[in-house]
Design a protein around this motif. Structure first.
Motif, PDB file in Angstrom:
ATOM      1  N   LEU A 246     -16.293  42.903 -12.771  1.00 30.90           N
ATOM      2  CA  LEU A 246     -14.885  42.350 -12.935  1.00 30.90           C
ATOM      3  C   LEU A 246     -14.814  41.670 -11.547  1.00 30.90           C
ATOM      4  O   LEU A 246     -14.688  42.203 -10.580  1.00 30.90           O
ATOM      5  CB  LEU A 246     -13.875  43.489 -13.034  1.00 30.90           C
ATOM      6  N   TYR A 247     -13.966  40.347 -11.754  1.00 30.83           N
ATOM      7  CA  TYR A 247     -13.744  39.462 -10.743  1.00 30.83           C
ATOM      8  C   TYR A 247     -12.341  38.926 -10.901  1.00 30.83           C
ATOM      9  O   TYR A 247     -12.020  38.299 -11.785  1.00 30.83           O
ATOM     10  CB  TYR A 247     -14.883  38.612 -10.562  1.00 30.83           C
ATOM     11  N   MET A 248     -11.624  39.118  -9.810  1.00 32.25           N
ATOM     12  CA  MET A 248     -10.311  38.605  -9.599  1.00 32.25           C
ATOM     13  C   MET A 248     -10.356  37.209  -8.879  1.00 32.25           C
ATOM     14  O   MET A 248     -10.755  37.135  -7.875  1.00 32.25           O
ATOM     15  CB  MET A 248      -9.201  39.527  -8.951  1.00 32.25           C
ATOM     16  N   ALA A 249      -9.630  35.925  -9.336  1.00 32.31           N
ATOM     17  CA  ALA A 249      -9.684  34.835  -8.608  1.00 32.31           C
ATOM     18  C   ALA A 249      -8.733  35.040  -7.325  1.00 32.31           C
ATOM     19  O   ALA A 249      -7.551  35.510  -7.513  1.00 32.31           O
ATOM     20  CB  ALA A 249      -9.126  33.631  -9.464  1.00 32.31           C
ATOM     21  N   SER A 250      -9.295  34.448  -6.259  1.00 26.64           N
ATOM     22  CA  SER A 250      -8.631  34.568  -5.013  1.00 26.64           C
ATOM     23  C   SER A 250      -7.759  33.229  -5.159  1.00 26.64           C
ATOM     24  O   SER A 250      -7.661  32.503  -5.889  1.00 26.64           O
ATOM     25  CB  SER A 250      -9.353  34.334  -3.706  1.00 26.64           C
ATOM     26  N   GLU A 251      -6.280  33.381  -4.093  1.00 25.55           N
ATOM     27  CA  GLU A 251      -5.528  32.402  -3.890  1.00 25.55           C
ATOM     28  C   GLU A 251      -6.222  31.125  -3.606  1.00 25.55           C
ATOM     29  O   GLU A 251      -5.809  30.034  -4.263  1.00 25.55           O
ATOM     30  CB  GLU A 251      -4.653  32.713  -2.954  1.00 25.55           C
ATOM     31  N   GLU A 252      -7.428  31.067  -2.777  1.00 24.28           N
ATOM     32  CA  GLU A 252      -7.870  29.975  -2.454  1.00 24.28           C
ATOM     33  C   GLU A 252      -8.611  29.483  -3.242  1.00 24.28           C
ATOM     34  O   GLU A 252      -8.943  28.178  -3.474  1.00 24.28           O
ATOM     35  CB  GLU A 252      -8.972  30.270  -1.080  1.00 24.28           C
ATOM     36  N   LEU A 253      -9.439  30.144  -4.135  1.00 22.10           N
ATOM     37  CA  LEU A 253     -10.321  29.692  -5.297  1.00 22.10           C
ATOM     38  C   LEU A 253      -9.154  29.037  -6.517  1.00 22.10           C
ATOM     39  O   LEU A 253      -9.544  27.923  -6.923  1.00 22.10           O
ATOM     40  CB  LEU A 253     -10.932  30.849  -6.106  1.00 22.10           C
ATOM     41  N   LEU A 254      -8.112  29.539  -6.558  1.00 20.90           N
ATOM     42  CA  LEU A 254      -7.067  28.791  -7.462  1.00 20.90           C
ATOM     43  C   LEU A 254      -6.535  27.736  -7.223  1.00 20.90           C
ATOM     44  O   LEU A 254      -6.491  26.798  -7.756  1.00 20.90           O
ATOM     45  CB  LEU A 254      -5.921  29.748  -7.689  1.00 20.90           C
ATOM     46  N   LYS A 255      -6.347  27.620  -5.687  1.00 19.08           N
ATOM     47  CA  LYS A 255      -5.972  26.448  -5.135  1.00 19.08           C
ATOM     48  C   LYS A 255      -6.820  25.454  -5.112  1.00 19.08           C
ATOM     49  O   LYS A 255      -6.572  24.062  -5.535  1.00 19.08           O
ATOM     50  CB  LYS A 255      -5.482  26.399  -3.741  1.00 19.08           C
ATOM     51  N   LYS A 256      -8.286  25.887  -4.971  1.00 15.90           N
ATOM     52  CA  LYS A 256      -9.417  24.683  -5.394  1.00 15.90           C
ATOM     53  C   LYS A 256      -9.335  24.137  -6.824  1.00 15.90           C
ATOM     54  O   LYS A 256      -9.594  22.986  -7.117  1.00 15.90           O
ATOM     55  CB  LYS A 256     -10.593  25.144  -4.947  1.00 15.90           C
ATOM     56  N   GLY A 257      -9.046  25.216  -7.693  1.00  4.63           N
ATOM     57  CA  GLY A 257      -9.096  24.787  -9.088  1.00  4.63           C
ATOM     58  C   GLY A 257      -7.760  24.073  -9.566  1.00  4.63           C
ATOM     59  O   GLY A 257      -7.985  22.980 -10.389  1.00  4.63           O
ATOM     60  N   GLN A 258      -6.845  24.282  -8.941  1.00  3.41           N
ATOM     61  CA  GLN A 258      -5.614  23.355  -9.176  1.00  3.41           C
ATOM     62  C   GLN A 258      -5.851  21.884  -8.728  1.00  3.41           C
ATOM     63  O   GLN A 258      -5.491  21.198  -9.357  1.00  3.41           O
ATOM     64  CB  GLN A 258      -4.455  23.892  -8.480  1.00  3.41           C
ATOM     65  N   LYS A 259      -6.589  21.886  -7.633  1.00  3.06           N
ATOM     66  CA  LYS A 259      -6.829  20.515  -7.069  1.00  3.06           C
ATOM     67  C   LYS A 259      -7.668  19.776  -7.906  1.00  3.06           C
ATOM     68  O   LYS A 259      -7.553  18.547  -8.260  1.00  3.06           O
ATOM     69  CB  LYS A 259      -7.579  20.590  -5.904  1.00  3.06           C
ATOM     70  N   LEU A 260      -8.669  20.333  -8.500  1.00  9.08           N
ATOM     71  CA  LEU A 260      -9.627  19.786  -9.586  1.00  9.08           C
ATOM     72  C   LEU A 260      -8.839  19.447 -10.807  1.00  9.08           C
ATOM     73  O   LEU A 260      -9.164  18.199 -11.283  1.00  9.08           O
ATOM     74  CB  LEU A 260     -10.894  20.449  -9.855  1.00  9.08           C
ATOM     75  N   TYR A 261      -7.938  20.157 -11.209  1.00 11.57           N
ATOM     76  CA  TYR A 261      -7.343  20.219 -12.484  1.00 11.57           C
ATOM     77  C   TYR A 261      -6.341  18.789 -12.318  1.00 11.57           C
ATOM     78  O   TYR A 261      -6.352  18.122 -13.333  1.00 11.57           O
ATOM     79  CB  TYR A 261      -6.491  21.510 -12.658  1.00 11.57           C
ATOM     80  N   ARG A 262      -5.638  18.796 -11.322  1.00 11.67           N
ATOM     81  CA  ARG A 262      -4.794  17.673 -11.022  1.00 11.67           C
ATOM     82  C   ARG A 262      -5.694  16.235 -10.962  1.00 11.67           C
ATOM     83  O   ARG A 262      -5.181  15.161 -11.154  1.00 11.67           O
ATOM     84  CB  ARG A 262      -4.112  17.752  -9.596  1.00 11.67           C
ATOM     85  N   LYS A 263      -6.912  16.349 -10.219  1.00  9.21           N
ATOM     86  CA  LYS A 263      -7.477  15.339  -9.908  1.00  9.21           C
ATOM     87  C   LYS A 263      -8.022  14.757 -11.284  1.00  9.21           C
ATOM     88  O   LYS A 263      -7.874  13.494 -11.557  1.00  9.21           O
ATOM     89  CB  LYS A 263      -8.876  15.555  -8.963  1.00  9.21           C
ATOM     90  N   TYR A 264      -8.451  15.431 -12.133  1.00  9.80           N
ATOM     91  CA  TYR A 264      -9.167  15.012 -13.472  1.00  9.80           C
ATOM     92  C   TYR A 264      -7.959  14.791 -14.461  1.00  9.80           C
ATOM     93  O   TYR A 264      -8.207  13.722 -15.180  1.00  9.80           O
ATOM     94  CB  TYR A 264     -10.215  16.108 -14.011  1.00  9.80           C
ATOM     95  N   LEU A 265      -6.943  15.256 -14.439  1.00 12.45           N
ATOM     96  CA  LEU A 265      -5.757  15.115 -15.318  1.00 12.45           C
ATOM     97  C   LEU A 265      -5.301  13.618 -15.051  1.00 12.45           C
ATOM     98  O   LEU A 265      -4.988  12.815 -15.862  1.00 12.45           O
ATOM     99  CB  LEU A 265      -4.849  16.140 -15.430  1.00 12.45           C
ATOM    100  N   ASN A 266      -5.083  13.490 -13.698  1.00 14.71           N
ATOM    101  CA  ASN A 266      -4.497  12.201 -13.228  1.00 14.71           C
ATOM    102  C   ASN A 266      -5.575  11.070 -13.527  1.00 14.71           C
ATOM    103  O   ASN A 266      -5.286   9.986 -13.838  1.00 14.71           O
ATOM    104  CB  ASN A 266      -4.458  12.206 -11.688  1.00 14.71           C
ATOM    105  N   LEU A 267      -6.853  11.308 -13.243  1.00 11.77           N
ATOM    106  CA  LEU A 267      -7.867  10.433 -13.923  1.00 11.77           C
ATOM    107  C   LEU A 267      -7.927  10.015 -15.322  1.00 11.77           C
ATOM    108  O   LEU A 267      -7.977   8.929 -15.533  1.00 11.77           O
ATOM    109  CB  LEU A 267      -9.181  10.810 -13.321  1.00 11.77           C
ATOM    110  N   TYR A 268      -7.855  11.007 -15.917  1.00 17.06           N
ATOM    111  CA  TYR A 268      -7.714  10.889 -17.449  1.00 17.06           C
ATOM    112  C   TYR A 268      -6.466  10.144 -17.961  1.00 17.06           C
ATOM    113  O   TYR A 268      -6.734   9.169 -18.545  1.00 17.06           O
ATOM    114  CB  TYR A 268      -7.264  12.123 -18.273  1.00 17.06           C
ATOM    115  N   ASP A 269      -5.326  10.424 -17.065  1.00 13.27           N
ATOM    116  CA  ASP A 269      -4.093   9.451 -17.375  1.00 13.27           C
ATOM    117  C   ASP A 269      -4.225   8.018 -17.030  1.00 13.27           C
ATOM    118  O   ASP A 269      -4.027   7.250 -17.721  1.00 13.27           O
ATOM    119  CB  ASP A 269      -2.895  10.080 -16.451  1.00 13.27           C
TER     120      ASP A 269
END
Length: 294
Positions: A246-269
């Motif tokens: 069982l593994y809980m995502a850290s705040e730092e990991l979620l921030k990194k994920g958010q950065k990638l999510y925004r990067k690729y969504l903006n690229l798609y746009d």
């Protein structure tokens, strides 16, 4: 467009043309690869899907998955061409032709004859067929998770779908949570693996960009009006003892994920608006051996 639905089937969810995290993760290679992958609807079966159904939707699993019967379990059934020809000879019938021809001839004079092909079809029709080993794997994983000290997949909603419009790009997005617990305000993702130790899981998260999905799921939940403050993975091994991590995502990991999510969504746009879907750079690049091989 912001709404939630915990009754959509998997097929209905995938029919929506909104952007998913799986699609965005394909942009790691290139927009050209991502858009090509989105046009291909894979219908291949894999063990991971069966495990998800067994753990998260056991009733559907029992209805839709089956291990085919064995011929030796039906000693009176006619199984192959040799047994069909022997039966035809015993009945004074011709033994030439295809398998279907022999079956029809035998049926015409012996309607109570038992054919293994018909037994097999009746059991497996409209079902997902599992090997005995795959079924044992699913059963072992279910038992391991159900016997775990922490009851995760209870008092919640499996396969929970949300849809929303991104406030920055105005692109339509979607996510489908493996399991949502409103009481814990958590989203859970089930992953089957060969190694559920922390170091292996950390590598998998980076390799498959699971943290991008986690960040996107949490944003989608909030946009759809759901309480979701945390994200956790349940990794379970596919071999005995079917160990669970069982593994809980850290705040730092979620921030990194958010950065990638925004990067690729903006690229798609950008690609969608320009209708240009580039692959690799068309310029020469300096290349060398990887640092570990230096």
């Amino acid at each position: 467009m912001q709404y939630k639905n915990n009754e959509l089937t998997n097929e209905e969810y995938h029919q929506h043309d909104a952007i998913s995290s799986s699609f965005l993760k394909a942009f790691r290679r290139s927009p050209a690869h991502a858009i090509l992958a989105s046009s291909k609807q894979s219908k291949t079966f894999n063990l991971g899907k069966a495990i998800h159904h067994a753990v998260l939707e056991p009733e559907l699993f029992n209805e839709n998955y089956v291990v085919p019967p064995k011929a030796e379990d039906y000693p009176d059934a006619l199984t192959d061409m040799e047994s069909l020809k022997n039966q035809a000879r015993a009945l004074g019938l011709k033994v030439t032709g295809r398998k279907a021809d022999l079956i029809n001839r035998i049926k015409s004079v012996k309607p109570d004859a038992v054919f293994f092909d018909e037994i097999l079809e009746s059991v497996t029709k409209d079902k997902q067929v599992l090997t005995p080993d795959d079924m044992n794997c699913c059963t072992g994983i279910v038992n391991s998770i159900n016997n775990h000290k922490i009851s995760l997949f209870k008092n919640g909603h499996p396969e929970y779908s949300v849809f929303w419009e991104d406030s920055e790009t105005h692109q339509r997005c979607k996510a489908r949570f493996d399991y949502y617990r409103a009481d814990l305000e958590f989203i859970f993702e089930l992953k089957s693996t060969t190694d559920a130790r922390p170091e292996a899981v950390s590598r998998d998260i980076e390799k498959y960009c699971y943290h991008l999905s986690a960040a996107m799921y949490l944003e989608g939940a909030k946009k759809a009006g759901l309480k979701a403050d945390g994200f956790a993975w349940v990794f379970v091994e596919k071999e005995p003892p079917y160990a669970v991590g069982l593994y809980m995502a850290s705040e730092e990991l979620l921030k990194k994920g958010q950065k990638l999510y925004r990067k690729y969504l903006n690229l798609y746009d950008h690609c969608k608006k320009s209708d240009v879907w580039p692959a690799y750079t068309e310029e020469f690049q300096i290349i060398d051996l990887p640092t570990w091989a230096a």
